[in-house]
Design a protein around this motif. Structure first.
Motif, PDB file in Angstrom:
ATOM      1  N   GLY A 276      39.501  46.284  34.124  1.00 13.77           N
ATOM      2  CA  GLY A 276      39.263  45.166  33.227  1.00 13.77           C
ATOM      3  C   GLY A 276      39.518  43.796  33.814  1.00 13.77           C
ATOM      4  O   GLY A 276      39.293  42.781  33.165  1.00 13.77           O
ATOM      5  N   VAL A 277      39.984  43.714  35.051  1.00 16.98           N
ATOM      6  CA  VAL A 277      40.252  42.429  35.695  1.00 16.98           C
ATOM      7  C   VAL A 277      39.087  42.093  36.633  1.00 16.98           C
ATOM      8  O   VAL A 277      38.721  42.897  37.486  1.00 16.98           O
ATOM      9  CB  VAL A 277      41.582  42.466  36.487  1.00 16.98           C
ATOM     10  CG1 VAL A 277      41.824  41.124  37.183  1.00 16.98           C
ATOM     11  CG2 VAL A 277      42.736  42.813  35.563  1.00 16.98           C
ATOM     12  N   ARG A 278      38.524  40.908  36.448  1.00 13.78           N
ATOM     13  CA  ARG A 278      37.379  40.472  37.245  1.00 13.78           C
ATOM     14  C   ARG A 278      37.857  39.837  38.555  1.00 13.78           C
ATOM     15  O   ARG A 278      38.741  38.992  38.559  1.00 13.78           O
ATOM     16  CB  ARG A 278      36.561  39.451  36.456  1.00 13.78           C
ATOM     17  CG  ARG A 278      35.307  39.040  37.129  1.00 13.78           C
ATOM     18  CD  ARG A 278      34.496  38.137  36.267  1.00 13.78           C
ATOM     19  NE  ARG A 278      35.006  36.778  36.421  1.00 13.78           N
ATOM     20  CZ  ARG A 278      34.540  35.746  35.771  1.00 13.78           C
ATOM     21  NH1 ARG A 278      33.605  35.889  34.863  1.00 13.78           N
ATOM     22  NH2 ARG A 278      35.037  34.536  35.985  1.00 13.78           N
ATOM     23  N   HIS A 279      37.222  40.272  39.659  1.00 11.57           N
ATOM     24  CA  HIS A 279      37.511  39.725  40.986  1.00 11.57           C
ATOM     25  C   HIS A 279      36.194  39.248  41.581  1.00 11.57           C
ATOM     26  O   HIS A 279      35.374  40.063  42.005  1.00 11.57           O
ATOM     27  CB  HIS A 279      38.135  40.784  41.900  1.00 11.57           C
ATOM     28  CG  HIS A 279      39.387  41.379  41.371  1.00 11.57           C
ATOM     29  ND1 HIS A 279      40.608  40.789  41.568  1.00 11.57           N
ATOM     30  CD2 HIS A 279      39.610  42.500  40.644  1.00 11.57           C
ATOM     31  CE1 HIS A 279      41.552  41.529  40.986  1.00 11.57           C
ATOM     32  NE2 HIS A 279      40.959  42.571  40.418  1.00 11.57           N
ATOM     33  N   ASP A 280      35.965  37.939  41.589  1.00  9.48           N
ATOM     34  CA  ASP A 280      34.747  37.390  42.179  1.00  9.48           C
ATOM     35  C   ASP A 280      34.868  37.400  43.693  1.00  9.48           C
ATOM     36  O   ASP A 280      35.876  36.963  44.245  1.00  9.48           O
ATOM     37  CB  ASP A 280      34.481  35.972  41.674  1.00  9.48           C
ATOM     38  CG  ASP A 280      34.119  35.958  40.202  1.00  9.48           C
ATOM     39  OD1 ASP A 280      33.442  36.892  39.760  1.00  9.48           O
ATOM     40  OD2 ASP A 280      34.497  35.001  39.519  1.00  9.48           O
ATOM     41  N   GLN A 281      33.839  37.912  44.352  1.00  6.46           N
ATOM     42  CA  GLN A 281      33.815  38.001  45.805  1.00  6.46           C
ATOM     43  C   GLN A 281      32.779  36.999  46.294  1.00  6.46           C
ATOM     44  O   GLN A 281      31.596  37.186  46.097  1.00  6.46           O
ATOM     45  CB  GLN A 281      33.425  39.415  46.254  1.00  6.46           C
ATOM     46  CG  GLN A 281      34.231  40.503  45.613  1.00  6.46           C
ATOM     47  CD  GLN A 281      35.669  40.472  46.046  1.00  6.46           C
ATOM     48  OE1 GLN A 281      35.960  40.486  47.219  1.00  6.46           O
ATOM     49  NE2 GLN A 281      36.577  40.412  45.094  1.00  6.46           N
TER      50      GLN A 281
END
Length: 116
Positions: free
Chosen positions: A108-113
Protein backbone atom coordinates in the motif's frame (compact mmCIF):
# COMPACT_ATOMS: atom_id res chain seq x y z
CA UNK A 1 30.49 -9.35 -24.47
CA UNK A 2 28.08 -9.52 -27.41
CA UNK A 3 28.44 -7.60 -30.63
CA UNK A 4 26.21 -8.04 -33.64
CA UNK A 5 28.95 -7.71 -36.23
CA UNK A 6 28.12 -6.20 -39.61
CA UNK A 7 24.99 -6.81 -41.65
CA UNK A 8 25.14 -8.07 -45.19
CA UNK A 9 22.36 -8.26 -47.76
CA UNK A 10 20.98 -11.47 -46.25
CA UNK A 11 21.60 -10.90 -42.53
CA UNK A 12 24.42 -10.90 -40.03
CA UNK A 13 27.88 -11.75 -41.26
CA UNK A 14 29.20 -12.79 -37.88
CA UNK A 15 28.39 -12.68 -34.21
CA UNK A 16 31.00 -12.45 -31.49
CA UNK A 17 30.36 -13.74 -27.97
CA UNK A 18 33.34 -13.31 -25.68
CA UNK A 19 36.30 -14.42 -27.75
CA UNK A 20 34.38 -16.86 -29.95
CA UNK A 21 33.10 -15.95 -33.42
CA UNK A 22 30.04 -17.73 -34.74
CA UNK A 23 29.54 -17.20 -38.50
CA UNK A 24 25.96 -18.53 -38.36
CA UNK A 25 24.23 -17.29 -35.16
CA UNK A 26 20.93 -18.89 -34.10
CA UNK A 27 18.92 -15.73 -34.90
CA UNK A 28 20.08 -15.91 -38.53
CA UNK A 29 18.66 -19.41 -39.00
CA UNK A 30 15.71 -19.53 -36.59
CA UNK A 31 13.23 -16.61 -36.83
CA UNK A 32 11.59 -17.69 -33.55
CA UNK A 33 14.79 -16.82 -31.61
CA UNK A 34 14.30 -13.25 -30.43
CA UNK A 35 17.43 -12.76 -28.33
CA UNK A 36 19.95 -15.59 -28.62
CA UNK A 37 22.50 -13.89 -26.33
CA UNK A 38 20.71 -12.17 -23.42
CA UNK A 39 22.69 -9.62 -21.46
CA UNK A 40 22.68 -10.08 -17.71
CA UNK A 41 23.56 -7.31 -15.27
CA UNK A 42 23.85 -8.30 -11.63
CA UNK A 43 23.18 -6.43 -8.41
CA UNK A 44 26.84 -5.35 -8.17
CA UNK A 45 26.13 -3.09 -11.17
CA UNK A 46 22.50 -2.18 -10.51
CA UNK A 47 23.20 -1.13 -6.91
CA UNK A 48 26.03 1.18 -8.02
CA UNK A 49 24.54 4.25 -9.76
CA UNK A 50 27.82 5.35 -11.36
CA UNK A 51 28.42 1.87 -12.76
CA UNK A 52 24.82 1.58 -14.02
CA UNK A 53 25.02 4.99 -15.71
CA UNK A 54 28.24 3.99 -17.51
CA UNK A 55 26.65 0.89 -19.04
CA UNK A 56 24.55 1.61 -22.08
CA UNK A 57 22.40 -0.62 -24.24
CA UNK A 58 21.19 -0.37 -27.83
CA UNK A 59 18.60 -2.45 -29.70
CA UNK A 60 18.06 -1.87 -33.43
CA UNK A 61 15.31 -3.10 -35.71
CA UNK A 62 17.36 -3.39 -38.90
CA UNK A 63 15.47 -0.66 -40.78
CA UNK A 64 16.84 2.40 -39.03
CA UNK A 65 14.84 2.45 -35.81
CA UNK A 66 16.26 1.77 -32.38
CA UNK A 67 15.92 1.93 -28.61
CA UNK A 68 18.79 2.89 -26.32
CA UNK A 69 19.53 3.91 -22.77
CA UNK A 70 21.52 3.10 -19.67
CA UNK A 71 21.17 0.23 -17.21
CA UNK A 72 20.09 2.82 -14.60
CA UNK A 73 17.23 3.94 -16.84
CA UNK A 74 18.48 7.53 -17.09
CA UNK A 75 18.70 9.20 -20.48
CA UNK A 76 22.27 10.46 -20.29
CA UNK A 77 22.60 11.28 -23.99
CA UNK A 78 20.33 13.28 -26.24
CA UNK A 79 19.69 10.28 -28.50
CA UNK A 80 18.56 7.93 -25.69
CA UNK A 81 14.93 6.89 -26.14
CA UNK A 82 12.82 3.75 -25.87
CA UNK A 83 11.31 4.04 -29.36
CA UNK A 84 12.99 5.91 -32.22
CA UNK A 85 11.56 5.44 -35.69
CA UNK A 86 13.40 6.03 -38.95
CA UNK A 87 11.09 8.46 -40.73
CA UNK A 88 13.15 9.81 -43.63
CA UNK A 89 16.12 7.83 -44.88
CA UNK A 90 19.01 7.97 -44.43
CA UNK A 91 19.18 10.12 -41.28
CA UNK A 92 15.65 11.20 -40.34
CA UNK A 93 14.61 9.94 -36.90
CA UNK A 94 11.56 10.63 -34.71
CA UNK A 95 11.49 9.79 -31.01
CA UNK A 96 8.15 8.15 -30.29
CA UNK A 97 8.77 7.28 -26.63
CA UNK A 98 11.55 8.96 -24.68
CA UNK A 99 11.03 7.54 -21.20
CA UNK A 100 8.69 5.85 -18.76
CA UNK A 101 8.03 6.68 -15.13
CA UNK A 102 7.93 3.61 -12.93
CA UNK A 103 6.04 3.21 -9.68
CA UNK A 104 6.14 0.40 -7.14
CA UNK A 105 3.36 -0.12 -4.64
CA UNK A 106 4.50 -2.29 -1.74
CA UNK A 107 2.00 -3.04 1.01
CA UNK A 108 0.00 0.00 0.00
CA UNK A 109 2.98 2.38 0.06
CA UNK A 110 3.80 4.10 -3.24
CA UNK A 111 7.46 4.33 -4.30
CA UNK A 112 8.02 6.48 -7.40
CA UNK A 113 11.06 5.38 -9.38
CA UNK A 114 12.47 8.22 -11.46
CA UNK A 115 15.87 8.73 -13.00
CA UNK A 116 15.47 12.06 -14.85
Amino acid sequence: MYSAGEWGATGPIQTTVGNQTNPDPPAATDPSVVNPFPVQVGPHICNDLDAALRREWLVTNGIGGYASGTVAGAATRRYHALLVAATQQPAGRTAGLCKLEERLIVRGVRHDQSSN
